[in-house]
Design an enzyme around this catalytic site. Structure first.
Site, PDB file in Angstrom:
ATOM      1  N   LYS A  86       0.881  -1.174   0.000  1.00 23.69           N
ATOM      2  CA  LYS A  86       0.000   0.000   0.000  1.00 23.69           C
ATOM      3  C   LYS A  86       0.913   1.216   0.000  1.00 23.69           C
ATOM      4  O   LYS A  86       1.583   1.505   0.989  1.00 23.69           O
ATOM      5  CB  LYS A  86      -0.917   0.006   1.216  1.00 23.69           C
ATOM      6  CG  LYS A  86      -1.836   1.213   1.287  1.00 23.69           C
ATOM      7  CD  LYS A  86      -2.806   1.065   2.451  1.00 23.69           C
ATOM      8  CE  LYS A  86      -3.691   2.293   2.550  1.00 23.69           C
ATOM      9  NZ  LYS A  86      -3.040   3.399   3.270  1.00 23.69           N
ATOM     10  N   ALA A  92      -9.316   5.999   3.836  1.00 23.95           N
ATOM     11  CA  ALA A  92      -9.090   7.174   4.682  1.00 23.95           C
ATOM     12  C   ALA A  92     -10.340   8.037   4.834  1.00 23.95           C
ATOM     13  O   ALA A  92     -11.091   8.246   3.876  1.00 23.95           O
ATOM     14  CB  ALA A  92      -7.950   8.045   4.160  1.00 23.95           C
ATOM     15  N   GLY A  93     -10.532   8.515   6.050  1.00 21.59           N
ATOM     16  CA  GLY A  93     -11.566   9.494   6.338  1.00 21.59           C
ATOM     17  C   GLY A  93     -12.907   8.945   6.762  1.00 21.59           C
ATOM     18  O   GLY A  93     -13.766   9.700   7.207  1.00 21.59           O
ATOM     19  N   THR A 103      -8.798   3.998  11.902  1.00 22.02           N
ATOM     20  CA  THR A 103      -9.053   4.828  13.076  1.00 22.02           C
ATOM     21  C   THR A 103     -10.478   4.688  13.599  1.00 22.02           C
ATOM     22  O   THR A 103     -10.697   4.638  14.819  1.00 22.02           O
ATOM     23  CB  THR A 103      -8.770   6.309  12.748  1.00 22.02           C
ATOM     24  OG1 THR A 103      -7.449   6.431  12.222  1.00 22.02           O
ATOM     25  CG2 THR A 103      -8.893   7.176  13.985  1.00 22.02           C
TER      26      THR A 103
END
Length: 256
Positions: A96, A184-185, A207
């Site tokens: 990645k 992401a996000g 996350t």
């Protein structure tokens, strides 16, 4: 079935392994997510240190595929060097690829990303590039040899969801045969479902699960959301409209 570089997987949820409260919670979250692929950072997990060995043993015990990343790299040279080290340690050509261009937003550097992707593809790597949602950058990455694209939904760790659904939808339409992963996000399961409803092949979460009050429950929530979003896409959902459309037939209605 999800397919990356000739390998097939049941789950469309990829899970990151950083920031969990404990290794035991990480393991339980991976199981709850039903993920077949997890990402690992070479900068965080050394294959030679004892902590790294324990982590690697845990991943092997879970029986999942490993996608190493180049997190924290800011130049093509740094990313290529990290990728080569990851290949030696984890025994995979998968990488990645992250080349960060801005420290505040962690936005990828498109120029450095394409340069590093070209070098790695030429060296036999199977590259998963973390990118923005720019179509021209996507074209250049494909030309460099990438067979998977990973556009961001929003800045890493922001939990904002899909900042630009239009751009993501356009990318899906522009590259119908390239596996696309929103990376992401994403903050909550509904964000993941929305990405899947756009026709994306998978989502990558870290996350939002690791920092949740209950990471294991959140991992299960994301698994269900990804499945629901994919089913909605495959079922050919109705188009939104500005005006109402009656859903109840008038046939047989009593006249008073």
């Amino acid at each position: 079935m999800l397919e990356f570089y000739g390998q097939k997987f049941e789950s469309r949820l990829l899970l990151g392994t950083a920031q969990y409260p404990s290794p035991a919670i990480l393991a339980d979250a991976v199981r709850a997510s039903q993920s077949d692929i997890v990402t690992v950072s070479l900068r965080r997990e050394s294959g030679e240190a004892r902590a790294g060995q324990d982590f690697w043993a845990l991943i092997r015990e879970l029986g999942v595929a490993v996608l190493p990343n180049t997190a924290g790299c800011h130049t093509p040279r740094e990313a290529v060097t990290t990728a080569k080290m990851a290949r030696e340690i984890f025994g995979t050509n998968w990488i990645k690829l992250e080349v960060i261009g801005d420290t505040d937003t962690l936005q990828p550097d498109p120029f450095g990303l394409v340069e590093a992707a070209r070098a790695l593809c030429d060296d036999g790597f199977e590259v998963f590039p973390y990118m923005n949602d720019d179509l021209v950058v996507a074209e250049r990455l494909i030309e460099a040899g990438c067979k998977v694209l990973m556009p961001w939904g929003a800045p890493i760790g922001s939990g904002r969801g899909l900042n630009n659904p239009y751009a993501l939808k356009t990318m899906r339409a522009h590259f119908p045969d390239i596996p696309l992963v929103v990376d992401a996000g994403i903050g909550v399961p509904s964000h993941a479902a929305a990405a899947m409803e756009l026709g994306y092949d998978a989502v990558l979460i870290n996350t939002a699960v690791a920092k949740a009050g209950d990471p294991v429950a959140m991992a299960r929530g994301f698994a269900l959301a990804v499945e629901a979003g994919r089913l909605a896409f495959e079922a050919d959902a109705i188009e939104a409209r500005d005006m109402a459309a009656p859903s109840t037939p008038l046939l047989g209605k009593a006249f008073l």
